[in-house]
Design a protein around this motif. Sequence first.
Motif, PDB file in Angstrom:
ATOM      1  N   THR A  42       0.686  -1.714   0.031  1.00 29.02           N
ATOM      2  CA  THR A  42       0.141  -0.357  -0.130  1.00 29.02           C
ATOM      3  C   THR A  42       0.642   1.247  -0.461  1.00 29.02           C
ATOM      4  N   ILE A  43       1.646   1.677   1.241  1.00 27.29           N
ATOM      5  CA  ILE A  43       3.027   2.730   1.072  1.00 27.29           C
ATOM      6  C   ILE A  43       3.313   2.813  -0.166  1.00 27.29           C
ATOM      7  N   ALA A  44       4.029   1.916  -1.307  1.00 31.80           N
ATOM      8  CA  ALA A  44       4.801   1.814  -2.097  1.00 31.80           C
ATOM      9  C   ALA A  44       3.848   2.621  -2.922  1.00 31.80           C
ATOM     10  N   THR A  45       2.775   1.866  -3.481  1.00 34.71           N
ATOM     11  CA  THR A  45       1.569   2.160  -4.390  1.00 34.71           C
ATOM     12  C   THR A  45       1.007   3.430  -4.351  1.00 34.71           C
ATOM     13  N   CYS A  46       0.864   3.631  -2.653  1.00 39.12           N
ATOM     14  CA  CYS A  46      -0.151   4.473  -2.739  1.00 39.12           C
ATOM     15  C   CYS A  46       0.258   6.400  -1.684  1.00 39.12           C
ATOM     16  N   GLN A  47       1.843   5.714  -1.216  1.00 38.27           N
ATOM     17  CA  GLN A  47       2.456   6.895  -0.644  1.00 38.27           C
ATOM     18  C   GLN A  47       1.967   7.261   0.215  1.00 38.27           C
ATOM     19  N   ILE A  48       1.591   7.950  -0.089  1.00 39.96           N
ATOM     20  CA  ILE A  48       0.910   9.793   0.877  1.00 39.96           C
ATOM     21  C   ILE A  48      -0.694   9.370   1.041  1.00 39.96           C
ATOM     22  N   HIS A  49      -1.113   8.973  -0.329  1.00 37.79           N
ATOM     23  CA  HIS A  49      -2.350   8.698  -0.058  1.00 37.79           C
ATOM     24  C   HIS A  49      -3.016   7.153   0.827  1.00 37.79           C
ATOM     25  N   THR A  50      -1.902   6.548   2.016  1.00 40.52           N
ATOM     26  CA  THR A  50      -2.322   5.752   2.423  1.00 40.52           C
ATOM     27  C   THR A  50      -2.746   6.102   3.130  1.00 40.52           C
ATOM     28  N   LEU A  51      -2.972   7.444   3.574  1.00 38.07           N
ATOM     29  CA  LEU A  51      -3.799   8.288   4.837  1.00 38.07           C
ATOM     30  C   LEU A  51      -4.850   8.116   4.500  1.00 38.07           C
ATOM     31  N   HIS A  52      -5.292   7.475   3.002  1.00 39.03           N
ATOM     32  CA  HIS A  52      -7.206   7.792   3.038  1.00 39.03           C
ATOM     33  C   HIS A  52      -7.244   6.607   3.262  1.00 39.03           C
ATOM     34  N   SER A  53      -6.991   5.229   3.334  1.00 37.68           N
ATOM     35  CA  SER A  53      -7.187   3.961   3.781  1.00 37.68           C
ATOM     36  C   SER A  53      -7.160   3.831   5.229  1.00 37.68           C
ATOM     37  N   LEU A  54      -6.396   4.388   5.929  1.00 44.83           N
ATOM     38  CA  LEU A  54      -6.062   4.422   7.382  1.00 44.83           C
ATOM     39  C   LEU A  54      -7.047   5.296   7.824  1.00 44.83           C
ATOM     40  N   VAL A  55      -7.630   6.588   7.925  1.00 39.44           N
ATOM     41  CA  VAL A  55      -8.430   7.647   8.182  1.00 39.44           C
ATOM     42  C   VAL A  55     -10.201   6.321   8.201  1.00 39.44           C
ATOM     43  N   THR A  56     -10.167   6.319   7.112  1.00 36.59           N
ATOM     44  CA  THR A  56     -11.611   4.659   6.716  1.00 36.59           C
ATOM     45  C   THR A  56     -11.196   3.755   7.903  1.00 36.59           C
ATOM     46  N   VAL A  57     -10.018   2.964   7.827  1.00 33.25           N
ATOM     47  CA  VAL A  57     -10.065   2.016   9.013  1.00 33.25           C
ATOM     48  C   VAL A  57     -10.087   2.175  10.520  1.00 33.25           C
ATOM     49  N   VAL A  58      -9.754   3.596  10.608  1.00 31.54           N
ATOM     50  CA  VAL A  58      -9.994   4.176  12.287  1.00 31.54           C
ATOM     51  C   VAL A  58     -10.753   4.861  12.020  1.00 31.54           C
TER      52      VAL A  58
END
Length: 476
Positions: A42-58
Amino acid sequence: MSSDELVYLGILAASIPIGFLFRYLSPPVKQGAGLLLGLSITIATCQIHTLHSLVTVVGTWIIIKSNWRSAPALSLGWSFLYLLFFRLVTWFGLPPPTPFANAIQLLLTLKMVSLANEVQSFHLEKKKEVSSFAKSPVIGGLSQEPSLYDILSYSYCYVGIMTGPFFRFQTYVDWLRQPSPQTLPGWIPCLQRLKLVPVYGALFLAVNSVFPLAYVRSEEFLNNHFLFRLFYMTVVFFVFRMRFYAAWCGAEAGCISAGLGCYPEGALSKPGGGPTVDYSPDPNTPVVYDFKTIQNIDCYNTDFCVKVRHGMRYWNMTVQWWLHHYIYPNSPFKAYTLRAGWTMFISAYWHGLHAGYYLSFLTIPLCIAAESAMEASVRARLGPKGQNVFDWVHWFLKMRAYDYMCMGFVLLKASDTVNYWASIYFIMHVIALGCIILGRVLKGGRREGKKVEKEKTETEGEKIDNTKEEIRAKED
């Protein structure tokens, strides 16, 4: 192939041998390694946009912890509203997400809504057990509420993180707790699922090179004969199918190699949902396993089933299960066609905000209404041979309907979709409306026939009654 498609292909190809290695890991190590690998991808392909999925999960975790009773509705609202923000981030001056971030966000939305429903079911069944002093009869229910670490591990599990298939949290837990995963079937079902992937891939590349989608948008395309323009949607849908057949079969092979979704055949598993019965195998007989839980595509039935409504069942099967269990039952409508329309609208929204999605998905209820009208008014009157001919015609029109709707799905823009449909005179809309009108006319005639027959029967009954009365009068 684009660079993004090559990255997808590389991730799919690597996940298959990695899956076999995961069979040798203990549950805690498997959970941690799956999270680490998935998060790295996720981090390798999305970089900073990983935060979107992390916010959704939290956000989903907070909803579950604070209000489990309303968690299904709240998580649906939260994840779908965030999906809207995710697609409109450029309005807020933020950089547009990568295609990989979009793929992860789509699957994560399904997982979070499903997880909230599973947690609610766990608490409700736990309350029943306490009040009745009996074990819950629910199949495939959670044994405990998941922690934040569990939710993160499920959300970022490397298996199918970008390509699917969707699977429930309980399926993930069952995978971690498999008693002896090395003994479960692996190579044979994996190779069985992969054997046609080279064929699908070759057909995709070959036909796509001859009939590119971009040609449809050109002015030159409109100068071609009507029949060629009509034929073009058939090859576009063929290319579309070959692409997804190859991708989804490869994704399923990645699940199979890891042992995810492996259950005894007697559990009667459903794609996406998992086991439907509590199956206890006989210790004296060998257990046969299947991977139906992670089956996302039935290539044969997608092509050769007869009805439009059945075609949806065999395509993206795990997502169809999700829609059927979490969207369709909560539709504000009662009629089947309207419920189907609501479900298709939600499906279109989940896919994206492009008008082409909505034009395509909302044509499906019209086609369903058309086939229902013709089945009730025409097919029901035919004999076995006539019904067989009807079914072949029905199948042909079903395939053309999906060809037609696919154009909106791939052209995306409303102008491009409408321009193409106009170039073939909105032929499938016209046929569908014609079938509905014809069906109602024939059904109306059938009702009139029944009414006349009923009146005739009643008249004959009255005559018989009058004759009986006359005979009795003479006898008296």
